[in-house]
Every structure is written in structure tokens, then in C-alpha cells.
Design a protein around this motif. Structure first.
Motif, short mmCIF file in Angstrom:
data_model
loop_
_atom_site.label_atom_id
_atom_site.label_comp_id
_atom_site.label_asym_id
_atom_site.label_seq_id
_atom_site.Cartn_x
_atom_site.Cartn_y
_atom_site.Cartn_z
N THR A 188 0.84 -1.20 0.00
CA THR A 188 0.00 0.00 0.00
C THR A 188 0.88 1.25 0.00
OG1 THR A 188 -1.74 -1.17 1.19
CG2 THR A 188 -1.81 1.22 1.24
N GLU A 189 1.90 1.26 0.81
CA GLU A 189 2.81 2.41 0.86
C GLU A 189 3.52 2.62 -0.48
OE1 GLU A 189 4.59 5.74 2.25
OE2 GLU A 189 3.01 4.58 3.23
N LYS A 190 3.95 1.53 -1.10
CA LYS A 190 4.56 1.63 -2.43
C LYS A 190 3.59 2.24 -3.43
CE LYS A 190 7.58 -2.42 -2.10
NZ LYS A 190 7.82 -3.77 -2.66
N TRP A 191 2.34 1.83 -3.34
CA TRP A 191 1.31 2.34 -4.25
C TRP A 191 1.12 3.84 -4.08
CZ3 TRP A 191 -0.43 0.16 -8.39
CH2 TRP A 191 -1.50 0.74 -9.05
N HIS A 192 1.07 4.29 -2.83
CA HIS A 192 0.91 5.72 -2.57
C HIS A 192 2.12 6.51 -3.07
CE1 HIS A 192 -2.90 5.54 -0.54
NE2 HIS A 192 -2.47 4.58 0.25
N LYS A 193 3.30 5.95 -2.93
CA LYS A 193 4.50 6.62 -3.44
C LYS A 193 4.46 6.71 -4.97
CE LYS A 193 7.63 5.60 0.35
NZ LYS A 193 8.83 4.88 0.80
N LEU A 194 3.99 5.65 -5.61
CA LEU A 194 3.85 5.67 -7.07
C LEU A 194 2.88 6.76 -7.49
CD1 LEU A 194 4.22 4.48 -9.92
CD2 LEU A 194 2.38 2.88 -9.37
N GLN A 195 1.77 6.86 -6.80
CA GLN A 195 0.79 7.90 -7.12
C GLN A 195 1.39 9.28 -6.95
OE1 GLN A 195 -2.81 7.58 -4.85
NE2 GLN A 195 -3.89 9.07 -6.09
N ALA A 196 2.13 9.50 -5.88
CA ALA A 196 2.78 10.81 -5.65
C ALA A 196 3.81 11.10 -6.73
CB ALA A 196 3.42 10.83 -4.26
N ASN A 197 4.56 10.09 -7.14
CA ASN A 197 5.55 10.28 -8.20
C ASN A 197 4.89 10.66 -9.52
OD1 ASN A 197 7.70 9.73 -6.50
ND2 ASN A 197 7.83 7.58 -7.09
N ILE A 198 3.76 10.05 -9.82
CA ILE A 198 3.05 10.38 -11.05
C ILE A 198 2.56 11.83 -11.00
CG2 ILE A 198 0.96 9.90 -12.39
CD1 ILE A 198 1.41 6.92 -11.67
N GLU A 199 2.01 12.23 -9.87
CA GLU A 199 1.57 13.62 -9.72
C GLU A 199 2.75 14.58 -9.87
OE1 GLU A 199 -0.46 14.04 -6.00
OE2 GLU A 199 -2.10 12.74 -6.63
N ARG A 200 3.88 14.25 -9.25
CA ARG A 200 5.05 15.12 -9.34
C ARG A 200 5.55 15.22 -10.78
NH1 ARG A 200 7.15 13.76 -5.09
NH2 ARG A 200 7.98 11.75 -5.66
N GLU A 201 5.52 14.12 -11.49
CA GLU A 201 6.01 14.09 -12.87
C GLU A 201 5.12 14.91 -13.81
OE1 GLU A 201 8.34 13.23 -16.11
OE2 GLU A 201 8.79 12.70 -14.04
N PHE A 202 3.82 14.82 -13.61
CA PHE A 202 2.91 15.44 -14.56
C PHE A 202 2.38 16.81 -14.13
CE2 PHE A 202 2.62 11.01 -15.88
CZ PHE A 202 2.69 11.15 -17.26
N LEU A 203 2.35 17.09 -12.83
CA LEU A 203 1.66 18.30 -12.39
C LEU A 203 2.53 19.36 -11.75
CD1 LEU A 203 -1.57 16.75 -10.86
CD2 LEU A 203 -1.30 17.87 -13.06
N ARG A 204 3.47 18.97 -10.96
CA ARG A 204 4.24 19.97 -10.22
C ARG A 204 5.23 20.68 -11.12
NH1 ARG A 204 5.25 16.37 -4.93
NH2 ARG A 204 3.09 16.26 -4.29
N PRO A 205 5.46 21.97 -10.84
CA PRO A 205 6.38 22.74 -11.68
C PRO A 205 7.83 22.33 -11.43
CG PRO A 205 5.63 24.07 -9.87
CD PRO A 205 4.85 22.78 -9.80
N ASP A 206 8.65 22.51 -12.45
CA ASP A 206 10.08 22.25 -12.33
C ASP A 206 10.79 23.53 -11.92
OD1 ASP A 206 10.04 19.59 -13.12
OD2 ASP A 206 10.21 20.10 -15.23
N LYS A 207 11.90 23.39 -11.21
CA LYS A 207 12.73 24.54 -10.90
C LYS A 207 13.41 24.96 -12.19
CE LYS A 207 14.53 27.23 -7.73
NZ LYS A 207 13.75 28.27 -7.10
#
Length: 113
Positions: free
Chosen positions: A88-107
Motif C-alpha cells: 500500500t505504501e509503495k502504491w501511494h508513493k507511485l501515485q505521488a511520483n506520477i503527480e510530481r512528474e505530470f503536475l508539479r512545476p520544475d525549478k
């Protein structure tokens, strides 16, 4: 009191104004918000297409299912709850990584900052 209390006026050419408007729309931001992001050194990403949101809904549903299975298994005591919780924890980390990759701005790599 307002957080932003300094008023700035900027003159653009017609083409510059169009480019700012177009880029803000792609990032789903206001023009002022886009300028503030850029000043802070971030480059916003374009809004992902609908496929991204479909995948995120699917990931969230699966994550919820895993949590429900974990709770049931823990109460009945017949499955390795430690392992299931790890997954479950791995799954949540995967979801956060996907959000970071597609949504969060880059420096930004702009050197004048």
C-alpha cells in the motif's frame, strides 16, 4: 491585510501579450500567477490530457481497495498485513511520483535568478 500589496504595470507588444495569454492558459493559470511562478524560478507544466486524470482516478480506486483489504485482513488475521501495508505504501508513493512528474512545476534553469 493583503499579501500582495505592490502594484506593477508592464507593457507588452501584441505578440508578447498573446504569448503570455497562451502560455498561462496551457498551464491553467492566470497571467499574473504565471509571472509570479516565473519570478520565483519555476516553470509550470502544461495541464495533462484527460488520460492522466483517468489513470489517477484508477490509481486512487486501487489504492482504496488495497486499504480496505488491509483493514479486513488485519481484523480477520489471515493475511500478511505487514506485507500488504508495505505494498500500500509503495502504491501511494507511485501515485505521488506520477503527480510530481505530470503536475508539479520544475525549478527553472535560468541563470539570472
Amino acid at each position: 491585510m493583503r499579501k500582495r500589496n505592490i502594484d506593477k504595470h508592464i507593457w507588452f507588444s501584441r505578440d508578447e501579450a498573446y504569448q503570455l495569454q497562451k502560455k498561462a492558459k496551457k498551464a491553467c493559470m492566470s497571467e499574473a500567477g504565471l509571472i509570479r511562478f516565473l519570478v520565483k524560478g519555476y516553470e509550470p507544466r502544461e495541464k495533462p490530457d484527460d488520460r492522466f486524470y483517468d489513470v489517477m482516478r484508477e490509481l486512487a480506486a486501487i489504492g482504496n481497495n488495497i486499504n480496505q483489504l488491509s483493514a479486513k485482513a488485519n481484523s480477520l488475521g489471515f493475511i500478511d498485513t505487514v506485507q500488504l501495508n508495505r505494498e500500500t505504501e509503495k502504491w501511494h508513493k507511485l501515485q505521488a511520483n506520477i503527480e510530481r512528474e505530470f503536475l508539479r512545476p520544475d525549478k527553472s534553469e535560468i541563470k539570472w535568478q
